[in-house]
Write a protein that holds these residues in place. Structure first.
Motif, short mmCIF file in Angstrom:
data_model
loop_
_atom_site.label_atom_id
_atom_site.label_comp_id
_atom_site.label_asym_id
_atom_site.label_seq_id
_atom_site.Cartn_x
_atom_site.Cartn_y
_atom_site.Cartn_z
N THR A 174 39.83 81.74 105.01
CA THR A 174 41.25 81.90 105.34
C THR A 174 41.67 83.35 105.53
OG1 THR A 174 41.81 81.92 102.99
CG2 THR A 174 41.88 79.78 104.14
N GLU A 175 40.82 84.31 105.09
CA GLU A 175 41.19 85.72 105.27
C GLU A 175 39.92 86.57 105.35
OE1 GLU A 175 41.86 87.00 100.61
OE2 GLU A 175 43.59 86.39 101.80
N LEU A 176 40.09 87.80 105.90
CA LEU A 176 38.98 88.72 106.06
C LEU A 176 39.10 89.88 105.08
CD1 LEU A 176 38.66 89.07 109.95
CD2 LEU A 176 37.15 87.82 108.42
N THR A 177 37.95 90.47 104.81
CA THR A 177 37.92 91.76 104.11
C THR A 177 37.37 92.80 105.07
OG1 THR A 177 35.71 91.28 103.27
CG2 THR A 177 37.57 90.65 101.88
N GLU A 178 37.37 94.01 104.66
CA GLU A 178 36.85 95.05 105.54
C GLU A 178 35.37 94.81 105.80
OE1 GLU A 178 39.33 99.09 105.05
OE2 GLU A 178 38.05 98.63 103.32
N GLY A 179 34.93 95.13 107.02
CA GLY A 179 33.53 94.99 107.36
C GLY A 179 33.35 94.80 108.85
N GLY B 106 48.09 94.65 108.09
CA GLY B 106 47.47 95.61 107.19
C GLY B 106 46.05 95.98 107.56
N TYR B 107 45.58 95.40 108.71
CA TYR B 107 44.22 95.71 109.16
C TYR B 107 44.25 96.15 110.61
CZ TYR B 107 42.38 93.42 104.97
OH TYR B 107 42.09 93.09 103.67
N VAL C 23 32.80 93.27 115.72
CA VAL C 23 34.18 93.73 115.50
C VAL C 23 34.26 94.36 114.11
CG1 VAL C 23 36.61 93.06 115.40
CG2 VAL C 23 35.04 91.88 116.99
N LYS C 24 34.73 95.57 114.08
CA LYS C 24 34.87 96.29 112.80
C LYS C 24 36.30 96.13 112.32
CE LYS C 24 34.22 100.83 110.65
NZ LYS C 24 33.84 102.25 110.87
N ILE C 25 36.45 95.62 111.10
CA ILE C 25 37.76 95.40 110.49
C ILE C 25 37.96 96.45 109.38
CG2 ILE C 25 39.27 93.79 109.26
CD1 ILE C 25 38.58 92.91 112.10
N GLU C 26 39.06 97.20 109.51
CA GLU C 26 39.40 98.22 108.52
C GLU C 26 40.83 98.06 108.07
OE1 GLU C 26 36.85 102.20 109.45
OE2 GLU C 26 38.46 101.74 110.87
#
Length: 434
Positions: A399-404, A342-343, A428-431
């Motif tokens: 345990t998990e990432l959010t956008e950023g 989902g990212y 690293v940009k996570i979207e």
């Protein structure tokens, strides 16, 4: 003629019988003198302390302490005496300058009724010399071999010295005192009794009736230990002089070793680890060799299994000068691993190490060091790198990432013999993906 012989035959036989009876009566009445000889009579030595008190010791020569004795006297007396009634005595106080002692004969029965008691060997012949005393260590010797994959460990005794006394000429020949324990085919410890033996310089056993030992036997306990072959791992510590690296694997004249111990202790040992403190490379700029004593790093209850190996190992650390190069790694060679479902992830190009080359090509510049030979045909195009989101989450205890945008460490996959001089990071940009 025949008739004359058979006339009055009964009277004639009676006359013969009466004559024989009369002869026996006469003979027994007269009790004639006879002689009896007895061989193998042992000579009793008395007052021997008259010599030993002077620090002397004696030895009987030519078996003169065993004699034959002849007794003469009336039959009735002689026949009443047996071997056990005869006494032969040599009194050491009667010692002559010729080292002989007269033998006195007697019996403890009817002695005064004998005509004579004699022996052809009238004297005891002796060799006399000074008494010598020494204390010597007892050397334990192992006989045989234990079962395969077992060795003899520690051997202990209840006594490790022996006091020896005897004629000086004999004691002076003693070169070694030995006790032997047999371990043939053994897989377990041994507790036994071992005889003490004396040897001369040529390995001949020494035995003498006048040798006295403080003990003739000792109690011995011998360990029987299992063996195991393990690899040796050599670690090192310190920092080389700038511009130098360890150019190859550390080598030693022993890369494996046989250890011995109780099976329970050996089971948990797979390698022998030499700690980093044993090999220090501080300030070194050329290959060097250091001696490492393996005995110092053995676990408790473990010993070296090879009796002819003293545990000292020569360890060589190969050192060579390095060169430094900047490798320009195409950004296309950098990947992001384990992007969550989902990212999507995007590498940011604002890093100080990111530059444009050859127009549109974007590269990540890193500084690497290594041996000149290691850089042969190596370019940045052949180098790959990655960031791992799972590793990053572990490092920040999440345990998990959010956008950023996140700053993550790069892992570079370099040819053998080349190392980076620094740690590199990338944004690293996570979207989220709609």
């Amino acid at each position: 003629m025949k008739k004359k012989l058979t006339n009055n035959l009964g009277l004639k036989l009676l006359a013969v019988f009466v004559s024989f009876a009369l002869w026996l009566i006469v003979v027994n009445y007269d009790d004639p003198v006879i002689s009896n000889s007895y061989s193998g009579i042992s000579v009793e030595i008395i007052n021997a302390d008259s010599l030993t008190d002077q620090g002397k010791v004696y030895e009987v020569l030519n078996n003169t302490d065993t004699i034959s004795v002849t007794i003469t006297g009336k039959r009735s007396v002689v026949e009443s005496i047996s071997r056990e009634n005869i006494r032969a005595i040599a009194d050491m106080e009667d010692l002559t300058i010729m080292n002989t002692v007269g033998i006195q004969l007697s019996t403890n029965k009817n002695y005064n009724q004998l005509d004579s008691i004699e022996t052809e060997q009238g004297v005891l012949e002796l060799a006399i010399e000074d008494l010598k005393e020494i204390n010597m260590p007892i050397n334990m010797v192992v006989a045989g071999e234990p079962a395969e994959n077992y060795i003899v460990g520690n051997i202990s005794t209840n006594q490790n010295t022996v006091k020896i006394s005897g004629p000086e000429s004999v004691v002076s020949q003693i070169a070694r005192v030995v006790s032997e324990v047999n371990v043939s085919g053994r897989t377990s410890d041994i507790t036994t009794t071992a005889e003490v033996r004396l040897y001369d310089a040529n390995g001949n056993i020494i035995e003498h009736p006048n040798l006295s030992l403080s003990t003739r036997n000792i109690n011995v306990s011998a360990e029987i230990l299992a063996t195991k072959a393990v690899e040796i791992v050599y670690n090192y510590s310190g920092i080389l002089e700038e511009g130098y690296i360890i150019s190859d694997d550390i080598t030693a004249d022993r890369m494996a070793v046989y250890l011995a111990g109780r099976p329970s202790a050996l089971d948990s040992i797979n390698t022998l680890e030499i700690p980093a403190t044993a090999i220090n490379v501080d300030g070194q700029n050329e290959t060097f060799t250091v001696t490492v004593d393996l005995d110092r790093y053995l676990p408790d209850g473990i010993i070296l299994a090879e009796s002819d190996f003293d545990g000292r190992v020569a360890v060589t650390v190969p050192i060579a000068a390095t060169i430094t190069r900047t490798l320009s790694v195409p950004l296309a060679n950098v990947s992001v691993n384990h992007v969550p479902n989902g990212y999507q992830a995007e590498l940011m190009i604002s890093s100080d190490n990111v530059s444009e080359h050859e127009g549109e090509m974007v590269r990540f510049d890193v500084v690497a060091v290594g041996l000149p030979a290691s850089f042969t045909d190596v370019t940045g195009r052949a180098v790959y790198a990655s960031v791992d989101i799972n590793d990053y989450l572990t490092s920040i205890d999440q345990t998990e990432l959010t956008e950023g945008v996140y700053r993550m460490e790069l892992t570079f996959y370099l040819p053998e013999g080349i190392e980076l001089t620094d740690t590199y990071y990338v944004d690293v940009k996570i979207e989220a993906v709609e």
